[in-house]
Design a protein around this motif. Structure first.
Motif, PDB file in Angstrom:
ATOM      1  N   PRO A  82       0.715  -1.129   0.084  1.00 54.27           N
ATOM      2  CA  PRO A  82      -0.089  -0.090   0.124  1.00 54.27           C
ATOM      3  C   PRO A  82       0.795   1.379  -0.023  1.00 54.27           C
ATOM      4  O   PRO A  82       0.508   2.383  -0.637  1.00 54.27           O
ATOM      5  CB  PRO A  82      -0.851  -0.102   1.272  1.00 54.27           C
ATOM      6  N   GLU A  83       1.948   1.078   0.632  1.00 51.22           N
ATOM      7  CA  GLU A  83       2.727   2.401   0.866  1.00 51.22           C
ATOM      8  C   GLU A  83       3.604   2.717  -0.593  1.00 51.22           C
ATOM      9  O   GLU A  83       4.222   4.005  -0.715  1.00 51.22           O
ATOM     10  CB  GLU A  83       3.869   2.442   1.980  1.00 51.22           C
ATOM     11  N   GLU A  84       3.507   2.052  -1.336  1.00 52.68           N
ATOM     12  CA  GLU A  84       4.187   2.004  -2.928  1.00 52.68           C
ATOM     13  C   GLU A  84       3.169   2.297  -3.783  1.00 52.68           C
ATOM     14  O   GLU A  84       3.680   2.333  -4.925  1.00 52.68           O
ATOM     15  CB  GLU A  84       4.933   0.661  -3.121  1.00 52.68           C
ATOM     16  N   ARG A  85       2.001   2.270  -3.579  1.00 48.40           N
ATOM     17  CA  ARG A  85       0.867   2.166  -4.811  1.00 48.40           C
ATOM     18  C   ARG A  85       0.831   3.470  -5.391  1.00 48.40           C
ATOM     19  O   ARG A  85       0.346   3.628  -6.573  1.00 48.40           O
ATOM     20  CB  ARG A  85      -0.451   2.078  -3.981  1.00 48.40           C
ATOM     21  N   VAL A 117      -4.133   1.833  -8.361  1.00 40.83           N
ATOM     22  CA  VAL A 117      -3.630   0.377  -8.016  1.00 40.83           C
ATOM     23  C   VAL A 117      -4.150   0.085  -6.700  1.00 40.83           C
ATOM     24  O   VAL A 117      -4.101   0.865  -6.025  1.00 40.83           O
ATOM     25  CB  VAL A 117      -2.405   0.474  -8.484  1.00 40.83           C
ATOM     26  N   ASP A 118      -4.670  -1.262  -6.535  1.00 38.14           N
ATOM     27  CA  ASP A 118      -4.767  -1.826  -5.231  1.00 38.14           C
ATOM     28  C   ASP A 118      -4.751  -3.314  -5.434  1.00 38.14           C
ATOM     29  O   ASP A 118      -3.832  -3.730  -6.089  1.00 38.14           O
ATOM     30  CB  ASP A 118      -6.446  -1.430  -4.880  1.00 38.14           C
ATOM     31  N   ALA A 119      -5.116  -4.187  -4.412  1.00 39.32           N
ATOM     32  CA  ALA A 119      -4.897  -5.346  -4.310  1.00 39.32           C
ATOM     33  C   ALA A 119      -5.991  -6.270  -5.414  1.00 39.32           C
ATOM     34  O   ALA A 119      -7.105  -6.114  -5.371  1.00 39.32           O
ATOM     35  CB  ALA A 119      -4.905  -5.999  -2.975  1.00 39.32           C
ATOM     36  N   SER A 120      -5.547  -7.195  -5.865  1.00 45.58           N
ATOM     37  CA  SER A 120      -6.233  -8.188  -6.763  1.00 45.58           C
ATOM     38  C   SER A 120      -6.732  -9.459  -5.887  1.00 45.58           C
ATOM     39  O   SER A 120      -6.151  -9.823  -5.054  1.00 45.58           O
ATOM     40  CB  SER A 120      -5.651  -8.437  -7.972  1.00 45.58           C
ATOM     41  N   VAL A 159       4.532   3.946  -7.469  1.00 43.96           N
ATOM     42  CA  VAL A 159       4.953   3.184  -8.734  1.00 43.96           C
ATOM     43  C   VAL A 159       4.568   4.071 -10.023  1.00 43.96           C
ATOM     44  O   VAL A 159       5.149   3.833 -11.126  1.00 43.96           O
ATOM     45  CB  VAL A 159       4.026   1.882  -8.680  1.00 43.96           C
ATOM     46  N   PHE A 160       3.817   5.021 -10.005  1.00 44.44           N
ATOM     47  CA  PHE A 160       3.552   5.743 -11.168  1.00 44.44           C
ATOM     48  C   PHE A 160       4.517   7.044 -11.235  1.00 44.44           C
ATOM     49  O   PHE A 160       4.382   7.881 -12.353  1.00 44.44           O
ATOM     50  CB  PHE A 160       2.213   6.364 -10.739  1.00 44.44           C
ATOM     51  N   GLU A 161       5.432   6.911 -10.440  1.00 45.05           N
ATOM     52  CA  GLU A 161       6.819   8.017 -10.659  1.00 45.05           C
ATOM     53  C   GLU A 161       7.564   7.525 -11.559  1.00 45.05           C
ATOM     54  O   GLU A 161       7.581   6.198 -12.015  1.00 45.05           O
ATOM     55  CB  GLU A 161       7.367   8.107  -9.231  1.00 45.05           C
ATOM     56  N   ARG A 162       8.421   8.358 -12.280  1.00 47.43           N
ATOM     57  CA  ARG A 162       9.437   7.859 -13.281  1.00 47.43           C
ATOM     58  C   ARG A 162      10.459   7.198 -12.675  1.00 47.43           C
ATOM     59  O   ARG A 162      11.182   7.636 -11.739  1.00 47.43           O
ATOM     60  CB  ARG A 162       9.791   9.252 -14.202  1.00 47.43           C
ATOM     61  N   PHE A 163      10.936   6.210 -13.619  1.00 44.50           N
ATOM     62  CA  PHE A 163      12.112   5.189 -13.318  1.00 44.50           C
ATOM     63  C   PHE A 163      12.015   4.549 -11.893  1.00 44.50           C
ATOM     64  O   PHE A 163      12.954   4.228 -11.312  1.00 44.50           O
ATOM     65  CB  PHE A 163      13.427   6.230 -13.044  1.00 44.50           C
ATOM     66  N   VAL A 164      10.917   4.322 -11.700  1.00 46.61           N
ATOM     67  CA  VAL A 164      10.666   3.529 -10.355  1.00 46.61           C
ATOM     68  C   VAL A 164      10.568   2.044 -10.672  1.00 46.61           C
ATOM     69  O   VAL A 164       9.562   1.663 -11.603  1.00 46.61           O
ATOM     70  CB  VAL A 164       9.344   4.085  -9.520  1.00 46.61           C
ATOM     71  N   ARG A 165      11.193   1.284  -9.960  1.00 46.37           N
ATOM     72  CA  ARG A 165      10.719  -0.399 -10.174  1.00 46.37           C
ATOM     73  C   ARG A 165      11.037  -0.848  -8.742  1.00 46.37           C
ATOM     74  O   ARG A 165      11.456  -0.493  -7.923  1.00 46.37           O
ATOM     75  CB  ARG A 165      12.104  -0.919 -10.816  1.00 46.37           C
ATOM     76  N   LEU A 166       9.914  -1.787  -8.670  1.00 44.64           N
ATOM     77  CA  LEU A 166       9.576  -2.439  -7.451  1.00 44.64           C
ATOM     78  C   LEU A 166      10.295  -3.904  -7.459  1.00 44.64           C
ATOM     79  O   LEU A 166       9.760  -4.667  -8.077  1.00 44.64           O
ATOM     80  CB  LEU A 166       8.278  -2.804  -7.149  1.00 44.64           C
TER      81      LEU A 166
END
Length: 469
Positions: A393-396, A437-440, A399-406
């Motif tokens: 949740p704290e990364e959701r 984005v949320d949980a599926s 993830v829409f920022e640029r050059f961010v990879r999880l």
């Protein structure tokens, strides 16, 4: 810096406006006060004249002319003249002067007033207020007359008027000086803000304007300026980070190409070129995709991400096409669940949105990805779900920022540049939609895109965007 034509400053304008308003108010007030004072004084004069006339008429009716001239005659005060005029017009009695004060011959019991004016007259001798009435004494008839001087009333009004007119300029000047001082005091924080802002450059966006201690309009202006400077500073930091990240991303394929060129050139037989060609092709395509993504985001930052070929687009058809697009066999199953959903937009951009989300889900999924589309509350709702590790949740939002990879789901080695989701947000926003984005239910992440069914066409058309991915 271009400066405007010098003009009258705010201090001068406000001081002049204050002086004009105060001056007009004082002039009008002076007139009203003078008129009210004159009206009150004239009312007292007419009351005095009619009161004296009533006493004189009663005295004449009881005692005749002797009542006026005897020891118990009419008590005449200073400035009051009493007369008794016979029926033939001759003056029978006068306490001052033989000339009759009036030619009026009213009937017994009827009072006539003369000499009282509604406005003061510009004269040094305002004359008398004359009250007259008919009287009967013995077997004779005559006219009782009382004249009351207006000199003291006129003098009082003129004195007050002179004092007010003399004091008006002084009050107006004092009001202008006070207004100038107050405006100058109020503008000191504004000048401090202007000086600070003028000294701020693009290299020193960490500076902040001083905030006044008083919570007023200027204080709120200072807070707004500091908030704007904070946004500019964050934007500059993001821009610098963007440039640094882009340079880093481009360095890797360029280094691979440079190494391949060195290796190919070092082989005099030329045979190694055949082995290096696939590597160079892969790195070239990777760099091409990265440059294309950077161009898309740069256009978005400049406000140029607007659809140019807007038409009716069936999202359900796009989902089916994307689900059936060939991929590496056996690794991930891509399923779809659709119902008819038509929106207005640029088909190529919407394909890119769906493809970025689908590629992102396939890289993260363990075995299954589901694409779906439906209509809900006037919107087309597009969902892309996977059964991968999901997104905390704290990364959701990040993830829409640029050059961010999880890690470990999305890595540079698998071809992701960290720009796909940033591009999705830009393109969805250009269509008036949102993405979250949320949980599926599958256990991984679920990306939800909401697009209005009746989105209007953009006001400023722009050139089409590349769809190479």
């Amino acid at each position: 810096m271009v400066r405007g034509v010098p003009g009258i400053g705010m201090r001068v304008k406000l001081a002049a406006a204050t002086m004009a308003i105060v001056g007009i108010a004082l002039v009008v007030g002076t007139g009203i006060v003078s008129l009210a004072l004159y009206t009150a004084l004239m009312s007292s004069v007419t009351k005095e004249a009619t009161g004296q006339l009533t006493a004189v008429a009663d005295l004449v009716g009881r005692e005749g002319v002797d009542g006026l001239s005897g020891e118990n005659g009419a008590a005449v005060t200073v400035g009051v003249t009493v007369q008794l005029i016979g029926a033939d017009g001759a003056t029978v009695y006068s306490s001052g002067g033989a000339t009759a004060l009036t030619r009026a011959r009213p009937a017994v019991g009827l009072v006539v007033l003369e000499g009282a004016t509604p406005l003061p007259q510009p004269t040094d001798d305002p004359g008398l207020v004359v009250a007259s009435t008919g009287v009967a004494y013995g077997d004779q008839r005559g006219t009782a007359v009382v004249g009351v001087s207006q000199d003291s009333q006129y003098e009082a009004v003129h004195t007050v008027l002179k004092l007010l007119l003399v004091g008006t300029p002084l009050i107006v000047i004092a009001a202008g000086v006070v207004a100038w001082w107050l405006v100058s005091r109020s503008l000191r924080p504004v000048e401090a803000i202007r000086t600070t802002v003028e000294s701020i450059s693009s290299r020193h966006l960490d500076a902040r304007v001083p905030i006044p201690t008083v919570d007023d309009e200027i204080g709120r202006l200072a807070l707004t300026m500091n908030a704007m400077l904070s946004r500019l500073e964050r934007g500059r930091q993001q821009q610098n980070q963007f440039v640094a990240d882009a340079s880093h991303e481009l360095r890797s394929p360029l280094a691979s190409l440079h190494t391949a060129l060195d290796m190919g050139t070092a082989d005099p037989t030329g045979r190694r070129w055949q082995d290096l060609a696939p590597v160079m092709s892969t790195e070239t395509r990777r760099m091409e995709r990265l440059v294309d993504d950077l161009l898309t985001l740069a256009r978005g930052d400049a406000g140029m991400v607007t659809a140019s070929r807007w038409r009716d687009v069936d999202l359900d058809d796009l989902v089916v096409e994307e689900a059936r697009r060939p991929r590496s066999p056996g690794r991930v199953e891509v399923a779809f669940e659709v119902e008819p959903a038509r929106v207005r937009g640029d088909r190529l951009q919407l394909v890119r949105v769906l493809r970025n989300l689908a590629d992102n889900a396939v890289r993260a999924a363990t075995a299954r990805v589901v694409l779906s589309v439906e209509t809900e509350d006037g919107h087309a709702v597009l969902r892309v779900e996977d059964d991968g590790p999901g997104i905390p949740p704290e990364e959701r939002e990040r993830v829409f920022e640029r050059f961010v990879r999880l890690d470990p789901a999305r890595t540079r080695d698998e071809g992701g540049s960290g720009l796909g989701l940033a591009i999705v947000r830009e393109l969805v926003a250009s269509h008036g939609g949102t993405v979250a984005v949320d949980a599926s239910a599958l256990g991984g992440a679920r990306f939800t895109v909401r697009l209005p069914l009746d989105s209007p066409e953009p006001a400023q058309p722009a050139g089409g965007l590349s769809t190479k991915r």
